[in-house]
Design an enzyme around this catalytic site. Structure first.
Site, PDB file in Angstrom:
ATOM      1  N   HIS A 184       0.867  -1.182   0.000  1.00 30.76           N
ATOM      2  CA  HIS A 184       0.000   0.000   0.000  1.00 30.76           C
ATOM      3  C   HIS A 184       0.898   1.224   0.000  1.00 30.76           C
ATOM      4  O   HIS A 184       1.809   1.346   0.831  1.00 30.76           O
ATOM      5  CB  HIS A 184      -0.910  -0.007   1.230  1.00 30.76           C
ATOM      6  CG  HIS A 184      -2.123   0.854   1.081  1.00 30.76           C
ATOM      7  ND1 HIS A 184      -2.048   2.213   0.830  1.00 30.76           N
ATOM      8  CD2 HIS A 184      -3.452   0.559   1.162  1.00 30.76           C
ATOM      9  CE1 HIS A 184      -3.270   2.719   0.755  1.00 30.76           C
ATOM     10  NE2 HIS A 184      -4.136   1.725   0.944  1.00 30.76           N
ATOM     11  N   HIS A 185       0.634   2.132  -0.922  1.00 33.03           N
ATOM     12  CA  HIS A 185       1.499   3.306  -1.073  1.00 33.03           C
ATOM     13  C   HIS A 185       1.425   4.233   0.132  1.00 33.03           C
ATOM     14  O   HIS A 185       2.348   5.027   0.375  1.00 33.03           O
ATOM     15  CB  HIS A 185       1.113   4.065  -2.345  1.00 33.03           C
ATOM     16  CG  HIS A 185       2.249   4.806  -2.973  1.00 33.03           C
ATOM     17  ND1 HIS A 185       3.465   4.992  -2.352  1.00 33.03           N
ATOM     18  CD2 HIS A 185       2.354   5.413  -4.192  1.00 33.03           C
ATOM     19  CE1 HIS A 185       4.250   5.680  -3.147  1.00 33.03           C
ATOM     20  NE2 HIS A 185       3.611   5.946  -4.272  1.00 33.03           N
ATOM     21  N   ALA A 186       0.348   4.159   0.894  1.00 35.67           N
ATOM     22  CA  ALA A 186       0.260   4.989   2.092  1.00 35.67           C
ATOM     23  C   ALA A 186       1.339   4.612   3.099  1.00 35.67           C
ATOM     24  O   ALA A 186       1.843   5.469   3.824  1.00 35.67           O
ATOM     25  CB  ALA A 186      -1.122   4.853   2.728  1.00 35.67           C
TER      26      ALA A 186
END
Length: 224
Positions: free
Chosen positions: A190-192
């Protein structure tokens, strides 16, 4: 298992996390070829199986970065102190698989023994989750292997409604090339929680420890 909230005043990813989790939810995946020549030689010399060693090495190196262990509890972003591998066991009788988990231990032989105990106790149980202590622990992440296919890319997509920020890792069938054994290895993030730099750190450390597994697992002068 311990959960530590990030301090919003000192957390450098605070705005990035909000952007990629709330405003533009984004994930990404990439696949590399991990050289496991030395790793397989070390395991053969001690009559150890590859799969639990793979699970241990991947988990050990994910655990090095808080970003790889990011989650949200009660609305607060934070990270676990350690991850638990949630891995697949294949059933030859009906060609289905079940998931089970083994708590991570820094000592390889301890983790290895617990993994074998799990498989012996629950490996024949069918259904999505083979262990009776369901659901899996909160810090469980997905790590598995597709041993029939030497893929160039693999991506895992979750269609659940619950935010999930832990990585997923998948290996493929060995590739024999120029005297080396390569393992297709895919990681989905997840890029977060992570950027490419964090994946680079993970993959570089994983390769180093696969190359020097004898020393990593047992010490340079370790004996049976």
């Amino acid at each position: 298992m311990t959960f530590t909230p990030f301090d919003p005043r000192r957390w450098p990813r605070r705005e990035v996390f909000h952007y990629f989790s709330a405003l533009a939810p984004t994930g990404y995946s990439l696949t590399v070829q991990l050289d496991v020549t030395a790793l397989r030689q070390a395991l053969r010399a001690r009559n150890r199986r590859f799969y639990p060693a793979y699970l241990w090495l991947v988990t050990r190196n994910l655990n090095r970065q808080s970003e790889m262990k990011t989650t949200v509890r009660d609305g607060r972003p934070g990270y676990f102190d350690t991850l638990t591998p949630l891995y697949a066991v294949f059933h030859e009788d009906d060609h289905t698989f079940s998931l089970m988990w083994t708590p991570f231990d820094e000592d390889f032989d301890t983790f290895y023994a617990h993994h074998l105990e799990n498989v012996a106790c629950f490996g024949d149980r069918h259904g999505p989750l083979s262990q009776p202590q369901t659901p899996p622990p909160e810090n469980a992440y997905t790590v598995s292997c597709l041993p029939w296919v030497s893929f160039e890319h693999f991506a895992v997509h979750s269609y659940g409604v619950t935010p999930y920020f832990l990585p997923s890792v998948e290996a493929g069938r060995f590739i024999e090339q120029d005297g080396c054994t390569l393992l297709p290895l895919s990681i989905t993030c997840h890029h977060a929680a992570t950027d490419g730099w964090h994946v680079h750190q993970f993959l570089d450390a994983l390769q180093r420890e696969a190359d020097s597994f004898e020393a990593v697992a047992w010490g340079e002068d370790a004996e049976e």
